[in-house]
Design a protein around this motif. Structure first.
Motif, PDB file in Angstrom:
ATOM      1  N   LEU A  65     -42.676   6.235  -0.829  1.00  0.00           N
ATOM      2  CA  LEU A  65     -43.350   5.986   1.203  1.00  0.00           C
ATOM      3  C   LEU A  65     -41.623   7.342   1.163  1.00  0.00           C
ATOM      4  CD1 LEU A  65     -44.127   6.002   3.900  1.00  0.00           C
ATOM      5  CD2 LEU A  65     -43.138   4.572   3.958  1.00  0.00           C
ATOM      6  N   VAL A  66     -40.651   6.612   0.642  1.00  0.00           N
ATOM      7  CA  VAL A  66     -39.302   7.739   1.107  1.00  0.00           C
ATOM      8  C   VAL A  66     -39.933   9.076   0.091  1.00  0.00           C
ATOM      9  CG1 VAL A  66     -37.343   7.150   0.720  1.00  0.00           C
ATOM     10  CG2 VAL A  66     -38.107   6.036   1.343  1.00  0.00           C
ATOM     11  N   ARG A  67     -40.343   9.478  -0.689  1.00  0.00           N
ATOM     12  CA  ARG A  67     -40.542  10.488  -1.311  1.00  0.00           C
ATOM     13  C   ARG A  67     -40.724  11.505  -0.649  1.00  0.00           C
ATOM     14  NH1 ARG A  67     -41.380   8.351  -6.336  1.00  0.00           N
ATOM     15  NH2 ARG A  67     -39.927   8.742  -6.812  1.00  0.00           N
ATOM     16  N   ARG A  68     -42.186  10.471   0.137  1.00  0.00           N
ATOM     17  CA  ARG A  68     -43.165  11.549   0.833  1.00  0.00           C
ATOM     18  C   ARG A  68     -42.057  11.528   1.763  1.00  0.00           C
ATOM     19  NH1 ARG A  68     -48.613   8.954   1.883  1.00  0.00           N
ATOM     20  NH2 ARG A  68     -49.129  10.772   3.062  1.00  0.00           N
ATOM     21  N   GLU A  69     -42.451  10.818   2.423  1.00  0.00           N
ATOM     22  CA  GLU A  69     -41.238  11.604   4.174  1.00  0.00           C
ATOM     23  C   GLU A  69     -39.786  12.292   3.775  1.00  0.00           C
ATOM     24  OE1 GLU A  69     -42.488  10.659   6.661  1.00  0.00           O
ATOM     25  OE2 GLU A  69     -44.217   9.928   5.839  1.00  0.00           O
ATOM     26  N   SER A  70     -38.932  12.003   3.180  1.00  0.00           N
ATOM     27  CA  SER A  70     -37.455  12.531   2.686  1.00  0.00           C
ATOM     28  C   SER A  70     -37.350  13.314   2.268  1.00  0.00           C
ATOM     29  CB  SER A  70     -36.543  11.144   3.007  1.00  0.00           C
ATOM     30  OG  SER A  70     -37.197  10.212   3.820  1.00  0.00           O
ATOM     31  N   ASP A  71     -36.385  13.231   1.185  1.00  0.00           N
ATOM     32  CA  ASP A  71     -35.723  14.129   0.049  1.00  0.00           C
ATOM     33  C   ASP A  71     -35.450  13.430  -1.377  1.00  0.00           C
ATOM     34  OD1 ASP A  71     -35.954  16.023   1.557  1.00  0.00           O
ATOM     35  OD2 ASP A  71     -33.956  15.846   2.621  1.00  0.00           O
ATOM     36  N   ASP A  72     -34.385  13.578  -2.441  1.00  0.00           N
ATOM     37  CA  ASP A  72     -34.518  13.363  -3.087  1.00  0.00           C
ATOM     38  C   ASP A  72     -33.251  11.657  -3.146  1.00  0.00           C
ATOM     39  OD1 ASP A  72     -36.422  14.588  -4.629  1.00  0.00           O
ATOM     40  OD2 ASP A  72     -34.921  15.695  -5.785  1.00  0.00           O
ATOM     41  N   VAL A  73     -32.622  12.684  -2.415  1.00  0.00           N
ATOM     42  CA  VAL A  73     -31.120  12.121  -2.153  1.00  0.00           C
ATOM     43  C   VAL A  73     -31.561  10.580  -1.369  1.00  0.00           C
ATOM     44  CG1 VAL A  73     -30.617  13.423  -0.211  1.00  0.00           C
ATOM     45  CG2 VAL A  73     -28.905  11.815  -1.459  1.00  0.00           C
ATOM     46  N   HIS A  74     -32.577  10.830  -0.524  1.00  0.00           N
ATOM     47  CA  HIS A  74     -32.619   9.494  -0.114  1.00  0.00           C
ATOM     48  C   HIS A  74     -33.516   8.376  -0.952  1.00  0.00           C
ATOM     49  CE1 HIS A  74     -32.792  12.149   3.460  1.00  0.00           C
ATOM     50  NE2 HIS A  74     -32.249  11.096   4.129  1.00  0.00           N
ATOM     51  N   VAL A  75     -34.371   9.177  -2.215  1.00  0.00           N
ATOM     52  CA  VAL A  75     -35.112   8.216  -3.221  1.00  0.00           C
ATOM     53  C   VAL A  75     -33.605   7.462  -3.692  1.00  0.00           C
ATOM     54  CG1 VAL A  75     -36.254   8.484  -5.393  1.00  0.00           C
ATOM     55  CG2 VAL A  75     -36.990  10.025  -2.658  1.00  0.00           C
ATOM     56  N   ARG A  76     -33.017   8.412  -4.574  1.00  0.00           N
ATOM     57  CA  ARG A  76     -31.851   7.703  -5.318  1.00  0.00           C
ATOM     58  C   ARG A  76     -31.147   6.642  -4.703  1.00  0.00           C
ATOM     59  NH1 ARG A  76     -28.855  13.245  -7.442  1.00  0.00           N
ATOM     60  NH2 ARG A  76     -30.890  13.769  -8.570  1.00  0.00           N
ATOM     61  N   LEU A  77     -30.810   7.296  -3.001  1.00  0.00           N
ATOM     62  CA  LEU A  77     -30.131   5.934  -2.334  1.00  0.00           C
ATOM     63  C   LEU A  77     -31.495   4.888  -2.428  1.00  0.00           C
ATOM     64  CD1 LEU A  77     -27.941   5.245  -0.692  1.00  0.00           C
ATOM     65  CD2 LEU A  77     -28.803   6.180   1.598  1.00  0.00           C
ATOM     66  N   VAL A  78     -32.233   4.945  -1.983  1.00  0.00           N
ATOM     67  CA  VAL A  78     -32.912   3.341  -1.988  1.00  0.00           C
ATOM     68  C   VAL A  78     -33.152   2.959  -2.606  1.00  0.00           C
ATOM     69  CG1 VAL A  78     -35.090   4.535  -1.909  1.00  0.00           C
ATOM     70  CG2 VAL A  78     -34.766   2.476  -0.502  1.00  0.00           C
ATOM     71  N   SER A  79     -33.463   3.471  -4.063  1.00  0.00           N
ATOM     72  CA  SER A  79     -33.191   3.207  -5.424  1.00  0.00           C
ATOM     73  C   SER A  79     -32.667   1.932  -5.659  1.00  0.00           C
ATOM     74  CB  SER A  79     -33.411   4.415  -6.247  1.00  0.00           C
ATOM     75  OG  SER A  79     -35.552   4.952  -6.413  1.00  0.00           O
ATOM     76  N   GLU A  80     -31.320   2.728  -5.511  1.00  0.00           N
ATOM     77  CA  GLU A  80     -30.011   2.105  -5.634  1.00  0.00           C
ATOM     78  C   GLU A  80     -29.957   0.748  -4.866  1.00  0.00           C
ATOM     79  OE1 GLU A  80     -25.713   3.527  -3.613  1.00  0.00           O
ATOM     80  OE2 GLU A  80     -24.919   3.446  -6.004  1.00  0.00           O
TER      81      GLU A  80
END
Length: 373
Positions: A65-80
């Protein structure tokens, strides 16, 4: 009346409960000026992640969902955040662990200036805060397994190898033969699991998993997944809004659905790209309608042929066992999704795309096999 006391509380009060850019800037400014608040900010992020789990989400769902709604930096942050929260989480099953393993290979979030980083964090927390509740898939614990199922795991390893070869080969006949052998092993695996359950003192209950159904052409992909699920004694329910289907079935069948759907989607995309290139070489330019029609026809034809192949694997003495499992799966689906609707495929208007897609499905899918003993 009390007021927020820490910088994090003041930033959240300013930014998380509204969608305006001015509010986001105000919250980010507060955090940027307070480096001492970083530990609390990270802790609150882990709390948002834990709250998502309580609402029925899983790691792959949130990242998708984060990948669909936001950018790569958000995906990296939520993964962390997910990795950081995992040690504080309760015991989970193997599917959950596999999702965490995939995150472990991801790149860490990159740092910029404090204001930009604070803005990214608040944007992510806004999204996590507003996640709705999903249907819970299970209790989060590893399902019961019988000791004599180890050969089935080795069989699935063979299936993965066969499907990987089918995806890699450039020869349609070889891909068909490899896919046929894989489906034969999948059918044998499913029937072996069913017989073991019937003989076990305490049978496993049906489980569920979510499989991403990504844009573009997600309708046709959802139809393909539904066909694969049905042929392997499972049921699929598509959630268009969040880009996934929930597949309900017994654990062994869920594994083969994931394998076969992924392999068929890879083969379909490869065949579609080649067919489209040939069409464009001839002067065609209607790429979108061609692709939509191609994948719709592929999914429709795959469904027919999978159903035919599945029928050849079932003997009369196996029907009661499989019927019992089908009832259990249906009951689980009805409990999880008491209200569902049907959707009609849109945009299937290209005759050449439909013809090419059906022909690709004929090449990719299995031919009829004799019943298994």
């Amino acid at each position: 009346m009390s007021s927020p006391t820490t910088p994090v509380e003041r930033a959240f009060e300013a930014a998380l409960y509204t969608d305006t850019h001015d509010a986001l800037d105000a919250g980010a400014s507060i955090l940027a000026a307070a480096p001492e608040a970083d530990p609390e900010l990270a802790r609150r992020g882990r709390e948002f992640v834990a709250a998502a789990w309580r609402r029925g989400w899983q790691p792959a769902d949130v990242v998708r969902l984060v990948r669909r709604e936001s950018d790569d930096v958000h995906v990296r942050l939520v993964s962390e955040l997910i990795r950081a929260q995992a040690p504080d989480d309760r015991a989970r099953g193997p599917r959950w662990a596999a999702q965490l393993d995939e995150l472990a290979a991801a790149e860490p979030p990159f740092r910029t200036d404090r204001f930009t980083h604070a803005t990214t964090v608040l944007e992510l927390y806004r999204l996590l805060l507003r996640l709705p509740s999903l249907e819970p898939l299970d209790d989060g614990h590893e399902p019961k397994r019988h000791e004599n199922r180890r050969p089935a795991s080795r069989m699935l390893t063979r299936v993965r190898a066969l499907l990987a070869k089918a995806e890699a080969t450039g020869f349609p006949e070889e891909a068909e033969a490899l896919s046929a052998k894989a489906q034969e092993l999948m059918a044998r695996h499913s029937i072996d699991e069913a017989l073991l359950d019937a003989q076990a003192p305490a049978k496993d209950a049906p489980g569920a998993c979510r499989i991403g159904v990504e844009a573009p052409y997600e309708q046709a992909k959802a139809v393909l997944l539904d066909a694969v699920a049905g042929a392997n004694h499972c049921r699929a329910v598509w959630n268009e809004a969040f880009g996934f289907s929930t597949v309900v079935g017994f654990e062994g069948d869920l594994e083969v659905v994931e394998l076969l759907y992924t392999s068929l989607l890879v083969q379909a995309t490869t065949a579609m790209t080649k067919a489209e290139a040939a069409q464009r070489a001839g002067g065609r330019r209607r790429t979108k309608t061609f692709r939509q029609s191609f994948l719709a026809a592929y999914a429709h034809r795959i469904g027919d042929r999978l159903a035919q192949a599945a029928e050849t694997q079932v003997t009369d003495d196996l029907l009661p066992v499989l019927a019992t499992r089908e009832v259990a799966v249906t009951d689980r689906v009805d409990a999880m999704f008491p209200q569902t609707t049907t959707t009609r495929l849109r945009g299937v208007t290209d005759e050449a795309g439909w013809t090419e897609g059906a022909e690709a499905a004929d090449r990719a899918q299995v031919r009829a096999r004799p019943p298994l003993d």
